[in-house]
Structure formats: structure tokens, C-alpha cells
Design a protein around this motif. Structure first.
Motif, short mmCIF file in Angstrom:
data_model
loop_
_atom_site.label_atom_id
_atom_site.label_comp_id
_atom_site.label_asym_id
_atom_site.label_seq_id
_atom_site.Cartn_x
_atom_site.Cartn_y
_atom_site.Cartn_z
N ILE A 113 0.84 -1.24 0.04
CA ILE A 113 0.02 -0.04 0.05
C ILE A 113 0.87 1.21 0.00
CG2 ILE A 113 -1.88 1.38 1.34
CD1 ILE A 113 -2.52 -1.35 2.47
N ALA A 114 1.86 1.29 0.74
CA ALA A 114 2.76 2.46 0.92
C ALA A 114 3.56 2.85 -0.22
CB ALA A 114 3.56 2.17 2.23
N ILE A 115 3.90 2.04 -1.17
CA ILE A 115 4.53 2.12 -2.24
C ILE A 115 3.63 2.88 -3.17
CG2 ILE A 115 5.38 1.11 -4.59
CD1 ILE A 115 7.52 0.62 -2.59
N GLY A 116 2.33 2.53 -3.34
CA GLY A 116 1.46 3.36 -3.93
C GLY A 116 1.09 4.58 -3.55
N LEU A 117 1.05 4.72 -2.29
CA LEU A 117 0.67 5.95 -1.65
C LEU A 117 1.90 6.87 -1.90
CD1 LEU A 117 -0.87 5.14 1.78
CD2 LEU A 117 -1.95 5.74 -0.30
N SER A 118 3.09 6.33 -1.99
CA SER A 118 4.40 7.28 -2.14
C SER A 118 4.43 7.81 -3.62
CB SER A 118 5.66 6.63 -1.79
OG SER A 118 5.81 5.42 -2.90
N LEU A 119 3.97 7.02 -4.44
CA LEU A 119 3.67 7.53 -5.94
C LEU A 119 2.69 8.70 -5.80
CD1 LEU A 119 3.34 4.46 -8.00
CD2 LEU A 119 5.57 5.80 -7.56
N CYS A 120 1.75 8.41 -5.23
CA CYS A 120 0.67 9.70 -5.08
C CYS A 120 1.28 10.96 -4.48
CB CYS A 120 -0.61 9.23 -4.40
SG CYS A 120 -1.57 8.11 -5.17
N TYR A 121 1.92 10.72 -3.24
CA TYR A 121 2.31 11.72 -2.47
C TYR A 121 3.50 12.40 -3.18
CZ TYR A 121 -0.47 9.64 1.32
OH TYR A 121 -1.24 9.13 2.13
N LEU A 122 4.31 11.92 -4.00
CA LEU A 122 5.60 12.28 -4.81
C LEU A 122 4.77 13.49 -5.80
CD1 LEU A 122 7.71 9.40 -5.07
CD2 LEU A 122 8.46 11.62 -4.13
N ALA A 123 3.67 12.98 -6.40
CA ALA A 123 2.96 13.83 -7.42
C ALA A 123 1.99 14.80 -6.73
CB ALA A 123 2.26 12.92 -8.50
N ASN A 124 1.97 15.17 -5.43
CA ASN A 124 1.08 15.78 -4.63
C ASN A 124 -0.31 15.59 -4.73
OD1 ASN A 124 1.38 17.75 -2.99
ND2 ASN A 124 1.82 19.40 -4.35
N ALA A 125 -0.41 14.28 -5.12
CA ALA A 125 -1.81 13.90 -4.80
C ALA A 125 -2.20 13.11 -3.73
CB ALA A 125 -2.33 12.97 -5.94
N TRP A 126 -3.16 13.78 -2.91
CA TRP A 126 -3.40 13.20 -1.37
C TRP A 126 -4.20 12.07 -1.63
CZ3 TRP A 126 0.26 14.22 2.23
CH2 TRP A 126 0.93 15.11 2.09
N ASN A 127 -3.74 10.75 -1.87
CA ASN A 127 -4.86 9.50 -1.37
C ASN A 127 -4.77 9.28 0.08
OD1 ASN A 127 -6.09 7.41 -1.35
ND2 ASN A 127 -4.92 6.23 -2.93
N ILE A 128 -5.94 9.27 0.78
CA ILE A 128 -5.85 9.20 1.90
C ILE A 128 -6.66 7.74 2.43
CG2 ILE A 128 -6.44 9.96 4.55
CD1 ILE A 128 -4.54 11.57 3.01
N GLY A 129 -7.39 7.51 1.26
CA GLY A 129 -8.28 6.29 1.31
C GLY A 129 -7.96 4.84 1.15
N ALA A 130 -6.55 4.65 1.07
CA ALA A 130 -6.04 3.31 0.71
C ALA A 130 -7.04 2.14 1.61
CB ALA A 130 -4.54 3.45 1.05
N GLU A 131 -7.13 2.52 2.91
CA GLU A 131 -7.94 1.62 3.67
C GLU A 131 -9.23 1.16 2.79
OE1 GLU A 131 -6.73 0.39 6.55
OE2 GLU A 131 -8.60 -0.33 7.44
N GLY A 132 -10.03 2.02 2.11
CA GLY A 132 -11.21 1.71 1.38
C GLY A 132 -10.70 0.65 0.23
N GLN A 133 -9.79 1.07 -0.52
CA GLN A 133 -9.45 0.52 -1.88
C GLN A 133 -8.85 -1.01 -1.39
OE1 GLN A 133 -6.64 3.59 -2.54
NE2 GLN A 133 -8.27 5.09 -2.65
N ALA B 262 -0.26 2.60 6.54
CA ALA B 262 0.79 2.64 5.29
C ALA B 262 1.10 4.23 4.92
CB ALA B 262 -0.01 2.00 4.27
N ILE B 263 0.23 5.05 5.45
CA ILE B 263 0.66 6.51 5.14
C ILE B 263 2.19 6.86 6.16
CG2 ILE B 263 -0.04 9.00 5.70
CD1 ILE B 263 -2.79 7.89 5.61
#
Lengths: 363, 305
Positions: A73-93, A285-286
Motif C-alpha cells: 500500500i505504501a509504495i502506491g501512496l508514495s507515488l501519489c504523495y510524490l505527485a502531490n496527490a493526497w490519497n488518504i483512502g487506501a484503507e477503502g481501496q 501505510a501513510i
């Protein structure tokens, strides 16, 4: 006397490397105090948390098992955060991935379906996770709705949907009315790596994900675009990079990885679908992403460390009756220190004495 | 008639924590700070509020405990996001993660305990008027306080000089700083006000809404409060409307089950969250001519001396 920040001329790379270590050190100091307040022997507690799980093979495997979803999960989130996109809902996904993959497991239960079942579950889970993540991404790009709030609201929706399925249509008729599906068939179960152990194929998948992300970020134009859009949006615009397209892409990848993590968890260590399949993996994962400095290798190490705190927390609860919530407090404090230490990369702390400030005549 | 009255009373009760928490966040955001830790501050406020009331037997002291807990949490946020110039989104998330853990830790000893919930106003004669009596003169103190709070905030923001300065900090911190206003200090006060409100909103749940404490009892209300601030376009008047609309959606969900609507309960429970998403999309879409958000919202400010 006043503490002020002074911007560094350039990022301090030394501090960028040691800041997670400083953060962990400060967290351990804080935890020592917290254990003392709770009336527990801090040394014994720290031993139970950080040393004991490393001393036997069962716990070591357990750490790898726990780290698997966190890292994916964290690998995916890191891509979002690097691109300044704030995915906070990984738990739901994660939950939606688990649900979508389980659908195949439930439908093929007791049939003579072959070896295609598990791969199909993986594909469907990743696709469902990606689609679920695309909802906030599209709402953001098309309508400008805050992706932070929409992705988070969808966590509650996913949680309720899973709850509905296992209490309603998918409930195991022989399950004594417990809200759970029947145990998955062997073809719908993630194979173990060590006979009789806990380590499963998912951990290998997580390692592959780490390697893929390292290649994407370090060796491809797309990875470069992601980093530029996040770090220097204006420069990215001049470079002709499409920030909206990257929001969609990083959300989709992030959702796919979270969904995959969901089915790996359900078809692996859990073995059936039920409520409470995640002790907040999507949120922890955040922390993993930030502690790992949004860097694939860093995330792998950070994931193992956070997994250690989960296992250590369980052992401390059994051995010393330390409440499980201490683990969450620990993780929250850790994230604070990580972020605070990150501030040192960009700023220098300076003590200023007000009288001197007045003498300089600025203000 | 009694059903209508019961529904109105339930809507008011469900809306009050949303209104209080969102009012605090409105002030915080008007000062230019995005504190995503509302859920964390609320849930700690709920645990501390219940603990305070259970230990002292006083709802009032319980509410004070909740307020202080929320303020302490917000101080951590202020130290990080304002003092150390850390990204506000990440800090707010950290605050929520920490809050959920702390709340479980503090509240663990109180699960299963009960208290006498906050008393409702009773004025003989007035409260007995059919339909409107209990709605207007039969609420608990929190409901009246929440309305006084939002009126007070409106008056402060639009009718006082400090309110004007606070809004200036939120719209252009560089100019406010250049005019000699202590931007970081003003923002710290705004964040603390937001924390106090979130703590009180959390405390409302175990002190007045239900007479017991369960872990995770805020159930995302802090996040809905954040969405309400967007919904209100950062305006107090619309915030009241939004809070009651959302309270109504929450209650609709409960009553629909009672009316025997053939929809699984989980789908109805998902309504407030789905409504939040839809409302966010519709509003953001309507606002194509530029955002009404405070211009400096969420941006880091490091004074240049």
C-alpha cells in the motif's frame, strides 16, 4: 528568546538520510516516558516491543506477513504523495480489493475450478482497487473536489459494503451465524513459502512491487514526471507535464496496489472474508510512506519496522498487559517526529533573542 | 405529530456535534490553516469528556475536559504546522492517527460504564407547547451553546477588527505580516479555538448523544465536519444549514430502518458519507469561477525577518 526557522539554501542531504533515525530515537524516548506513566517497566516494555519479536522464527515470519500489505500500500501512496496527490483512502481501496477478489473465491467455492482462480482473484482485486481510487481522482480532476475528503469518505462506504456482504449474501451457512464467508478453497488461497510456516507468496509480490517502483521512479520518464509535478509544479507546467493525468495515474496505481494487498491478506493469512480484516493497514501505510522518505527501499525498511511494532505490541499485550492502543499511539507519535525532523531538511532552527531583533530595527 | 417532533429533536442532536466541530474548523481555515486532525481531536475529546464526567459526576466538567483535551491536541498541531512549518495535510493526518490511539488508551477503562446524560431544558408551560415546545425550549445546553457559538463566530469574523485581521491572515499572510500583524500567533489562536471546538464536539457524543463511551464513537464525524466547511464556502450562515442537512441525512438513515424500507441497513448507514462525496463534487463544480476558499489556506508561512 524565540525559535525561528531559516530556509536553507539547498536541501540538506545528510539530514534527509538520518532524519528517520532521529525520529525513531525520539519516539523511543517518548514511549519510555509513556510506559513509565502507564506503570510498566520501560526497559521490559521496549524489549517486548523491539527485541523479543526478532528472536524467534515464528515472530520473524509474522513480521514479514504484516509488512507485506503495509509495503504494497505504501509504495502506491508514495507515488501519489510524490505527485502531490493526497490519497488518504487506501484503507477503502484495500477493503474493496478484498471484496472483489473474494467474489471469485465465494462463487467457485466447492466447484472443481482450477488453478486460474487465484490469479483471477488478484487481477480482479487490483482492478477494483484501481477503479475505487479513480472515483476521488476523477472528482478531483473534473470537479475540483478535495481528494482528501472524498477518498476518506469512501473508506467508510467500503467498510459498510463489506459488512453487508458477509452478514448477508455471502455469509457462510455453516458459520454459526458469524459474519464471515466460508474458508476459501485451496485453489483460492495464497500458497505458503515455508511448509507449516506463515510466510506466503504475497511477501514475494511485495518485493517485486518495491523493485518495480524503484525502476519506475529511478529509470523512467514517467517517474521523473511524477517527481517534478510534486516538487516543482510550475516547472512541470513549463515542461508540458500534465498534472491532472498524473493524479489519475498515481491514484489508479495506488488503488490497484491497495486492492491487491487486500486480496493477498484475505486469501493469505486470514483465509476468508470477514469484517476487521485490516487493523488500519491503509492508514498505517501513510506512516510507512513518510518514514520511508517516499523512497521504495526506504518504504521496505519502514514497512518492516512498523510491522515489528504491530507484532511487538501484541507480544507486549500478552506478556505485560500493555493495551494494544499503545501501538497506535506509538505510530502516531512516530509520524509526528518523522515530519518534524523532515523540517530540518529544508530549514535551520535558530534561537533569536528579541532585544537583538528590535535593535536591528526589522519587523 | 409526535413523530415529526421526535425526528426534529433527533436531527438537532445529530447536527450539534457537526456544527460545533465545523465552526471551530471554519475559524481555523479562515486564518489560513488547514487542520485535518478534527477527527483525532474529536475522538480524544470524547474519551476525555467521558472520563471527566464519570470521575466527577458533572457533565459540565466533562465538557471542560473535552475542550482542554482538544486544545492540547491542537497545540501539537500548531507546534508542528506553524512552528516547524511542516506540511499541514500530513500533520493533520498524524494528529488523527495519534488521536485514535490516545482515545482508545484513555477510554479503555471506561468502556461499559454509563453516566447520566446532560439534562434537557424544561420550562413549565413553554416546553409543553405541542410540536415546537420541546424543539425550542427542551434541548440540552450543548444545542443552545452551538447556536450561540456560530452567531458569536459570525459576529467576530465580520463585525470586529480582530476578526478582520484573522481573515486577512487567511487570505494573504505576506501582506498581513508586512502590516505588522503577528500571523503565526493569530493562526495559533485560531488553531486552538478549532481544537477547543472539536474537543467539545467530541465530548458531546458520550455526554449528551449517548450516555456511554465506545472506542471509535466519532465514526468519521470529524471528516464530515471538514467537508461541511467546504460545503459552507467558509461562511457561518451556510454552515448552520449544512450541519442540519447532514444531521437530517444521519437521522433519515436511522428512521428508514424503522419504517421498514427494504434496503439493507449498511446501505442506509453509508448515506452520510456518500452525501458528503456528492455534495463536495456538486459544490466544487458550481464554483468554477474561482475558489471561495481563503487564498492562503494550507500554505506554509515562515516569517522573513
Amino acid at each position: 528568546m524565540q525559535l525561528v526557522l531559516e530556509k536553507r539554501a539547498e536541501r540538506s542531504n545528510t539530514i534527509a538520510l538520518v532524519s528517520p533515525l532521529i525520529a525513531i530515537g525520539l519516539t523511543i524516548v517518548t514511549m519510555t516516558i509513556l510506559f513509565a506513566i502507564l506503570g510498566k517497566n520501560p526497559l521490559l516494555a521496549l524489549h517486548a516491543y523491539f527485541i523479543a519479536p526478532l528472536t524467534d522464527s515464528y515472530s520473524l515470519q509474522e513480521i514479514a506477513v504484516k509488512a507485506t500489505p503495509l509495503v504494497m500500500i505504501a509504495i502506491g501512496l508514495s507515488l501519489c504523495y510524490l505527485a502531490n496527490a493526497w490519497n488518504i483512502g487506501a484503507e477503502g481501496q484495500f477493503l474493496i480489493g478484498a471484496v472483489a477478489g473474494s467474489w471469485i473465491a465465494v462463487k467457485t467455492q466447492g466447484t472443481d475450478a482450477g488453478a486460474w482462480v487465484l490469479p483471477a482473484m488478484f487481477v480482479l482485486a487490483a482492478a477494483a482497487g484501481a477503479l475505487y481510487a479513480l472515483i476521488p481522482a476523477i472528482c478531483k480532476v473534473k470537479f475540483g473536489a478535495s481528494e482528501i475528503l472524498t477518498s476518506l469518505m469512501l473508506v467508510y462506504v467500503a467498510d459498510l459494503f463489506l459488512d453487508y456482504l458477509v452478514r448477508g449474501p455471502w455469509r457462510d451457512p455453516h458459520g454459526f451465524n458469524f459474519p464471515t464467508t466460508a474458508e476459501f478453497d485451496p485453489v483460492a488461497t495464497v500458497p505458503l513459502l515455508i511448509e507449516g510456516g506463515r510466510l506466503h507468496l504475497g511477501s514475494i509480490i511485495a518485493l517485486l512491487v518495491v523493485a518495480a517502483a524503484a525502476i519506475l521512479l529511478g529509470r523512467t520518464i514517467k517517474g521523473f514526471e511524477i517527481r517534478v509535478v510534486g516538487a516543482a509544479p510550475r516547472a512541470a507546467r513549463f515542461g508540458g507535464f500534465n498534472a491532472n493525468q498524473l493524479i489519475i495515474l498515481t491514484f489508479a496505481v495506488s488503488g490497484a496496489l491497495a486492492g491487491l494487498a487486500g486480496i493477498v491478506e484475505v486469501a493469505g493469512p486470514v483465509g476468508h472474508l470477514q469484517p476487521g480484516i485490516s487493523p488500519g493497514y491503509g492508514f498505517t501505510a501513510i506512516i510507512v510512506a513518510f518514514l520511508g522518505r517516499l523512497n521504495p527501499l526506504g518504504i521496505l525498511i519502514a514497512g518492516l519496522f512498523l510491522a515489528l511494532t504491530f507484532i511487538g505490541g501484541e507480544q507486549a499485550q500478552i506478556a505485560m498487559k500493555i493495551p494494544l492502543d499503545v501501538t497506535k499511539v506509538f505510530q502516531g507519535i512516530l509520524l509526528f517526529y518523522v515530519l518534524a525532523c523532515d523540517s530540518l531538511i529544508l530549514y535551520r532552527f535558530k534561537l533569536v533573542f528579541p532585544n537583538r531583533q528590535v535593535a536591528r530595527g526589522t519587523g | 405529530m409526535e413523530l415529526v417532533e421526535a425526528i426534529i429533536l433527533a436531527v438537532l442532536a445529530a447536527s450539534t456535534p457537526l456544527l460545533i466541530a465545523a465552526t471551530g474548523e471554519l475559524v481555523t481555515e479562515r486564518a489560513g490553516v488547514l487542520n485535518l486532525g478534527v477527527e483525532g481531536m474529536m475522538i480524544v475529546g470524547a474519551a476525555c469528556g467521558f472520563a471527566g464526567a464519570w470521575l466527577t459526576g458533572s457533565i459540565f466538567i466533562g465538557a471542560l475536559f473535552g475542550i482542554v483535551a482538544g486544545m492540547l491536541m491542537s497545540l501539537i498541531f500548531a507546534l508542528m504546522a506553524l512552528g516547524l512549518a511542516v506540511n499541514q495535510v500530513a500533520t493533520g493526518l498524524a494528529l488523527t492517527i495519534l488521536g485514535v490511539g490516545l482515545s482508545g488508551l484513555i477510554g479503555a477503562g471506561f468502556v461499559g460504564e454509563r453516566i447520566t446524560p446532560a439534562v434537557h431544558l424544561y420550562i413549565p408551560g413553554l416546553t409543553d407547547i405541542p410540536l415546537i415546545g420541546r424543539v425550542l425550549f427542551g434541548e440540552d445546553a450543548f444545542v443552545y451553546f452551538s447556536l450561540a457559538l456560530i452567531v458569536g463566530v459570525w459576529w467576530f469574523l465580520y463585525r470586529t477588527r480582530p476578526g478582520l485581521i484573522l481573515r486577512a491572515c487567511g487570505d494573504n499572510h505576506v501582506s498581513a505580516h508586512a502590516l505588522g500583524y503577528p500571523v503565526l500567533r493569530i493562526r495559533t489562536f485560531a488553531v486552538m479555538f478549532g481544537g477547543a471546538c472539536a474537543g467539545l464536539a467530541g465530548a458531546y457524543l458520550p455526554l449528551a448523544y449517548t450516555p456511554f463511551f465506545i472506542p471509535g464513537m466519532t465514526a468519521g464525524r470529524g471528516w464530515i465536519a471538514l467537508a461541511l466547511v467546504v460545503f459552507s464556502s467558509w461562511r457561518p450562515g451556510r454552515l448552520v444549514v449544512g450541519a442540519y442537512l447532514f444531521g437530517a441525512v444521519t437521522i433519515l438513515q436511522l428512521h428508514a430502518q424503522g419504517w421498514g424500507v427494504g434496503i439493507p441497513s449498511q446501505f442506509m448507514s453509508a448515506l452520510p458519507y456518500l452525501a458528503t462525496v456528492i455534495v463536495l463534487v456538486l459544490l466544487s463544480r458550481a464554483r468554477t469561477g474561482g475558489s471561495t476558499a481563503p487564498a492562503a489556506l494550507g500554505t506554509v508561512f515562515v516569517p522573513d525577518r
